[in-house]
Write a protein that holds these residues in place. Structure first.
Motif, PDB file in Angstrom:
ATOM      1  N   GLU A 552       8.766 -10.526 -25.133  1.00  0.00           N
ATOM      2  CA  GLU A 552       8.503  -9.637 -26.256  1.00  0.00           C
ATOM      3  C   GLU A 552       7.624 -10.334 -27.289  1.00  0.00           C
ATOM      4  N   MET A 553       6.819  -9.532 -27.978  1.00  0.00           N
ATOM      5  CA  MET A 553       5.974 -10.056 -29.062  1.00  0.00           C
ATOM      6  C   MET A 553       6.685  -9.804 -30.388  1.00  0.00           C
ATOM      7  N   ILE A 554       6.317 -10.586 -31.414  1.00  0.00           N
ATOM      8  CA  ILE A 554       6.991 -10.488 -32.704  1.00  0.00           C
ATOM      9  C   ILE A 554       5.972 -10.312 -33.817  1.00  0.00           C
ATOM     10  N   CYS A 555       6.313  -9.456 -34.794  1.00  0.00           N
ATOM     11  CA  CYS A 555       5.484  -9.250 -35.975  1.00  0.00           C
ATOM     12  C   CYS A 555       5.833 -10.335 -36.989  1.00  0.00           C
ATOM     13  N   LYS A 556       4.865 -11.178 -37.317  1.00  0.00           N
ATOM     14  CA  LYS A 556       5.105 -12.285 -38.236  1.00  0.00           C
ATOM     15  C   LYS A 556       3.890 -12.489 -39.119  1.00  0.00           C
ATOM     16  N   ASP A 557       4.132 -12.494 -40.444  1.00  0.00           N
ATOM     17  CA  ASP A 557       3.068 -12.699 -41.427  1.00  0.00           C
ATOM     18  C   ASP A 557       1.917 -11.713 -41.240  1.00  0.00           C
ATOM     19  N   GLY A 558       2.258 -10.474 -40.892  1.00  0.00           N
ATOM     20  CA  GLY A 558       1.257  -9.419 -40.802  1.00  0.00           C
ATOM     21  C   GLY A 558       0.463  -9.383 -39.517  1.00  0.00           C
ATOM     22  N   ARG A 559       0.824 -10.242 -38.535  1.00  0.00           N
ATOM     23  CA  ARG A 559       0.093 -10.285 -37.272  1.00  0.00           C
ATOM     24  C   ARG A 559       1.073 -10.375 -36.112  1.00  0.00           C
ATOM     25  N   TRP A 560       0.638  -9.848 -34.973  1.00  0.00           N
ATOM     26  CA  TRP A 560       1.458  -9.953 -33.768  1.00  0.00           C
ATOM     27  C   TRP A 560       1.263 -11.342 -33.153  1.00  0.00           C
ATOM     28  N   GLN A 561       2.385 -12.021 -32.886  1.00  0.00           N
ATOM     29  CA  GLN A 561       2.337 -13.375 -32.352  1.00  0.00           C
ATOM     30  C   GLN A 561       3.230 -13.488 -31.112  1.00  0.00           C
ATOM     31  N   SER A 562       3.097 -14.636 -30.404  1.00  0.00           N
ATOM     32  CA  SER A 562       3.862 -14.905 -29.166  1.00  0.00           C
ATOM     33  C   SER A 562       3.679 -13.772 -28.163  1.00  0.00           C
ATOM     34  N   LEU A 563       2.423 -13.441 -27.885  1.00  0.00           N
ATOM     35  CA  LEU A 563       2.141 -12.331 -26.973  1.00  0.00           C
ATOM     36  C   LEU A 563       2.542 -12.675 -25.538  1.00  0.00           C
ATOM     37  N   PRO A 564       3.246 -11.775 -24.861  1.00  0.00           N
ATOM     38  CA  PRO A 564       3.552 -11.990 -23.436  1.00  0.00           C
ATOM     39  C   PRO A 564       2.277 -11.878 -22.604  1.00  0.00           C
ATOM     40  N   ARG A 565       2.358 -12.369 -21.370  1.00  0.00           N
ATOM     41  CA  ARG A 565       1.250 -12.235 -20.427  1.00  0.00           C
ATOM     42  C   ARG A 565       1.776 -11.605 -19.144  1.00  0.00           C
ATOM     43  N   CYS A 566       0.971 -10.748 -18.542  1.00  0.00           N
ATOM     44  CA  CYS A 566       1.317 -10.147 -17.254  1.00  0.00           C
ATOM     45  C   CYS A 566       0.437 -10.807 -16.192  1.00  0.00           C
ATOM     46  N   ILE A 567       1.064 -11.623 -15.349  1.00  0.00           N
ATOM     47  CA  ILE A 567       0.307 -12.350 -14.326  1.00  0.00           C
ATOM     48  C   ILE A 567       0.564 -11.722 -12.962  1.00  0.00           C
ATOM     49  N   ALA A 568      -0.454 -11.787 -12.124  1.00  0.00           N
ATOM     50  CA  ALA A 568      -0.365 -11.166 -10.802  1.00  0.00           C
ATOM     51  C   ALA A 568       0.687 -11.870  -9.948  1.00  0.00           C
ATOM     52  N   LYS A 569       1.479 -11.087  -9.242  1.00  0.00           N
ATOM     53  CA  LYS A 569       2.459 -11.648  -8.312  1.00  0.00           C
ATOM     54  C   LYS A 569       1.726 -12.240  -7.113  1.00  0.00           C
ATOM     55  N   ILE A 570       2.051 -13.481  -6.773  1.00  0.00           N
ATOM     56  CA  ILE A 570       1.372 -14.162  -5.664  1.00  0.00           C
ATOM     57  C   ILE A 570       2.225 -14.013  -4.406  1.00  0.00           C
ATOM     58  N   PRO A 571       1.641 -13.493  -3.310  1.00  0.00           N
ATOM     59  CA  PRO A 571       2.415 -13.343  -2.071  1.00  0.00           C
ATOM     60  C   PRO A 571       2.604 -14.690  -1.377  1.00  0.00           C
ATOM     61  N   CYS A 572       3.516 -14.715  -0.412  1.00  0.00           N
ATOM     62  CA  CYS A 572       3.771 -15.923   0.380  1.00  0.00           C
ATOM     63  C   CYS A 572       3.231 -15.730   1.795  1.00  0.00           C
ATOM     64  N   SER A 573       2.867 -16.839   2.408  1.00  0.00           N
ATOM     65  CA  SER A 573       2.458 -16.797   3.811  1.00  0.00           C
ATOM     66  C   SER A 573       3.714 -16.797   4.677  1.00  0.00           C
ATOM     67  N   GLN A 574       3.579 -17.169   5.940  1.00  0.00           N
ATOM     68  CA  GLN A 574       4.718 -17.149   6.865  1.00  0.00           C
ATOM     69  C   GLN A 574       5.869 -18.008   6.339  1.00  0.00           C
ATOM     70  N   PRO A 575       7.113 -17.519   6.429  1.00  0.00           N
ATOM     71  CA  PRO A 575       8.261 -18.304   5.955  1.00  0.00           C
ATOM     72  C   PRO A 575       8.451 -19.556   6.802  1.00  0.00           C
ATOM     73  N   PRO A 576       9.112 -20.586   6.252  1.00  0.00           N
ATOM     74  CA  PRO A 576       9.276 -21.846   6.992  1.00  0.00           C
ATOM     75  C   PRO A 576      10.131 -21.674   8.240  1.00  0.00           C
ATOM     76  N   LYS A 577       9.796 -22.457   9.276  1.00  0.00           N
ATOM     77  CA  LYS A 577      10.597 -22.450  10.498  1.00  0.00           C
ATOM     78  C   LYS A 577      11.762 -23.421  10.346  1.00  0.00           C
ATOM     79  N   ILE A 578      12.882 -23.106  11.029  1.00  0.00           N
ATOM     80  CA  ILE A 578      14.035 -23.997  10.979  1.00  0.00           C
ATOM     81  C   ILE A 578      14.423 -24.394  12.395  1.00  0.00           C
ATOM     82  N   GLU A 579      14.958 -25.590  12.516  1.00  0.00           N
ATOM     83  CA  GLU A 579      15.381 -26.107  13.816  1.00  0.00           C
ATOM     84  C   GLU A 579      16.646 -25.381  14.266  1.00  0.00           C
TER      85      GLU A 579
END
Length: 764
Positions: A552-579
């Protein structure tokens, strides 16, 4: 004449009398013993020589022993002299032979003993001998096999570097130094390095590689703390808030090349430009350039403003959108209903332009987006969203001198509990504590009632009700007051020594912020509502994006601060193999085919595993994709409970021949090498396919005359001639004659701990 002189004269006269009266009597000179100490020497020495039959005792110095190996050895004066002949023989401890072996390893030998040593192939003893002798000064030559091989510098070429030493050939285990030219470093990042002559030649080929120093950062920062970089190394940097590089990006990277860094990690202040606006729209303040954080305020000359009355400059531009001016504006119908939420206040049939409605979510739901909507020319701004909050709060925190009323977990978002204080205590703060997004709000305090502080009235205000004589107000006292020269009254309550709200004669207007901005890749926020200082707005990212940093962002001293960021979800390649296991496929044939053919898995995907026949999952049976990385996979272990070979330990081994497989509940025993002490159980057991914790073999401490001589100390107890002290055993030292314990020295009685011992220090 002294008493000693009288005794000496009497001894001479008595000796003369015996010689004349009974014939010649045997006498022994006072014994002088190298590396030996005569018992009560000062008492007997004045009466030398001594008569036949006289018995004396002597002891040997540290690292020496008498032929009988007794602590005190008895000698008798006979016609043939002292019997047995008093002497102290050197003790030589024979260690493990470096690059060779001997049957005497680990044994202590006596002066005169000869030990046979067999060197490994390519090694020999000093002077090409095959034996060494225990002499008065120690071993005749070091019990160490040295290499017969030599290394030549002519076999080495150093590109962009040179040797530091002039020697041309080196024996095995000898090291030589080299340095790199300016602008080049070793593979370890140093200006110089070393190579060692080994049995098969030099240990490595010296290498001097191109390097780059840390660049000068301008309005940027980097998470890489390295002080040097090799050729082709990349350095990522990030611009300070409100800055961007020449490519209009807030992040960048540079590469170390033969000519130095590929670019400068420089960033420049981001600017926001003003587009062409409605002529009726008044904009202030007017500046040539606007940077991040700057505000623009608007008003209309004629007509009504449609849109926000102010906007803010962000790194992604102005937000929200600029307003327009309109002659006539429309009213709005009933406010929209919010799913899993409700409106605050009373409902109306019609809302005029500019009216605001506020919402709140039901328990267990979290509000995302602006909590307020506004009627703007017949349309409502964006409605917030109530999303289910899965995070729950842990156990209710304890309140000192207080208790919580009965409540039952789990505690979901929005749930509240009520606290009470003990009988003689008063509560300061809110008695109701709520679970908000997995965390409890701040606890109140329980202060002893007789320790509550009083409040003082300010000289700037005139109190008009219930003013005490001393000007002090008790806790929970309420007052109405007005300031000097002012007519308006204020109201406040004394809370444990502080006024709430604070008594003030300065008019404080709450600063407001523009409508919250539209965060890139977040759900659409179209609002014109202003927010007051301290208010917050939570953001919900679009599909395939994840909230990073604050939510969440907060109103402080007349300005919006601590802005959140929306970052792209990174997919995974093949899951690890197990013995001994594989991925668990879906039941339906279509889903199974998609899973087999899939080469990419979305963020948040969980994959389960199954073990082969005869094996079972050791822990959680799945992995989860988080921002391009899979969590740690489980293991498949034998259910039969069988174990493989027991684990190896340093300086020890099992006492039995190792097997490839051990049945459940099988045990093996460990034994440490000579002079090593075992820590832990000597036996381990196979349970559920895994061995229990093996023991450790702790190093012994080697007492060296070199260190003791340097520290001016000796062993306190002469009978303790042990060179090796087992871990956990104590040894006690004392200062040499004429020395005393130095300031800050470790204690004289010290303990051996896994090969380490703190020697005390003595000084003059």
């Amino acid at each position: 004449m002294g008493f000693c002189h009288l005794l000496l004269l009497a001894n001479v006269l008595l000796t003369s009398w015996f010689s004349t009266a009974k014939g010649e009597v045997s006498l022994c000179d006072f014994p002088k013993i190298r590396h030996g100490i005569l018992y009560d020497k000062n008492r007997y020495e004045p009466f030398s020589p001594v008569f036949s039959g006289k018995i004396l005792y002597y002891s040997c110095e540290y690292n020496f022993a008498s032929p009988s190996n007794s602590f005190w050895t008895r000698i008798t004066c006979t016609e043939a002299g002292w019997s047995p002949t008093p002497k102290c023989l050197r003790l030589c401890f024979f260690p493990f032979v470096e690059n060779g072996h001997s049957t005497s390893s680990g044994q202590t030998h006596v002066e005169g003993d000869i030990v046979q040593i067999v060197c490994n192939q390519g090694y020999h003893l000093q002077n090409n001998q095959s034996t060494i002798t225990c002499a008065e000064g120690g071993w005749s030559i070091p019990p160490k096999c040295i290499s017969t091989k030599m290394c030549s510098k002519s076999d080495i070429e150093i590109d962009n570097g040179f040797f530091s030493e002039s020697d041309l050939t080196y024996v095995v285990n000898k090291t030589t130094q080299y340095r790199c030219k300016q602008g080049y470093i070793t593979t370890n990042g140093e200006a110089s390095g070393s190579i060692t002559c080994l049995q098969n030649g030099w240990s490595a080929q010296p290498s001097c590689i191109k390097s780059c120093d840390v660049p000068v950062f301008e309005n940027t920062k980097s998470k890489n703390n390295s002080t040097w970089f090799k050729l082709n190394d990349k350095l990522d940097y990030e611009c300070h808030v409100g800055y961007e590089n020449k490519y209009k990006h807030t992040k960048g990277s540079i590469t170390c090349t033969h000519e130095g860094w590929s670019d400068k990690p420089s960033c420049y202040e981001i600017e926001c430009s003003i587009p062409i606006l409605d002529p009726s729209l008044v904009v202030y303040p007017k500046k040539e350039k606007y940077t991040i954080g700057d505000l623009l305020k608007f008003s209309c000359r004629p007509g009504h403003r449609v849109g926000p009355d102010s906007v803010q400059c962000y790194q992604f531009g102005w937000s929200p959108s600029f307003p327009t001016c309109k002659g006539q504006v429309r009213s709005c119908d009933q406010h929209p209903e919010l799913l899993n939420g409700k409106m605050k206040g009373s409902k109306k049939v019609e809302y005029s332009h500019g009216e605001v409605v506020e919402y709140d979510c039901k328990p267990k739901f979290l509000l995302k987006g602006p909590s307020k909507i506004e009627c703007v020319d017949g349309k409502w701004t964006t409605l917030p969203i109530c999303v289910e909050e899965e995070r729950t709060c842990k156990d209710i925190p304890e309140l000192q001198h207080g208790s919580v009323k009965f409540s039952v977990p789990p505690y979901h978002h929005g749930d509240s509990v009520e606290f009470t204080c003990a009988e003689t205590f008063t509560m300061i703060g809110q008695g109701t504590v709520s679970c908000i997004s997995g965390r409890w709000t701040q606890l109140p305090q329980c202060v002893a009632t007789d320790q509550l502080e009083k409040c003082q009235a300010s000289r700037l205000v005139v109190v008009v009700a219930n003013k005490p004589e001393k000007g002090e107000f008790n806790h929970n006292s309420s007052i109405s007051y007005k300031c000097r020269g002012k007519q308006k009254y204020g109201y406040s309550i004394c809370i444990n020594g502080r006024w709430d709200p604070e008594l003030t004669c300065t008019r404080i207007e709450k600063i407001s912020c523009p409508p919250p901005p539209q965060i890139p890749n977040a759900q659409v926020i179209e609002t014109t509502v202003k927010y007051l200082d301290g208010e917050k707005v939570s953001v919900l990212c679009q599909d395939n994006y994840l909230t990073h940093d604050p939510e969440e962002m907060i109103c402080k001293d007349g300005r919006w601060q601590s802005l959140p960021r929306c970052i792209a979800k990174i997919p995974c390649s093949q899951p690890p193999k197990i013995e001994h296991g594989s991925i668990k496929l879906p039941r339906s044939s279509e889903e199974r085919r998609d899973a087999i053919e899939s080469s990419s898995y979305e963020h948040g995907t969980t994959i389960s595993y199954v073990c082969d026949d005869g094996f079972r999952i050791s822990e959680e049976n799945g992995v989860t994709c988080h921002m391009g990385k899979w969590s740690s996979p489980p293991r498949c272990i034998d259910p039969t409970g069988k174990c493989g070979p027991p684990p190896a330990i340093d300086n020890g081994d099992i006492t039995s021949f190792p097997l490839p497989v051990y049945a459940p509940l099988s045990s093996v025993e460990y034994k440490c090498q000579s002079f090593y002490k075992m820590q832990g159980s000597k036996n381990i057991t196979c349970r559920n396919g895994e061995w229990s914790e093996p023991p450790k073999c702790l190093h012994a401490c080697v007492l060296t005359e070199e260190v003791m001589g340097r520290q001016n100390i000796i062993l306190k107890w002469i009978e303790n001639r042990k060179i090796y002290i087992q871990s956990g055993d104590y040894v006690e030292f004392e200062c040499k004659t004429g020395y005393q314990k130095a300031q800050g020295s470790p204690e004289f009685r010290t303990k051996c701990i896994d090969g380490h011992i703190s020697y005390p220090i003595c000084s003059k």
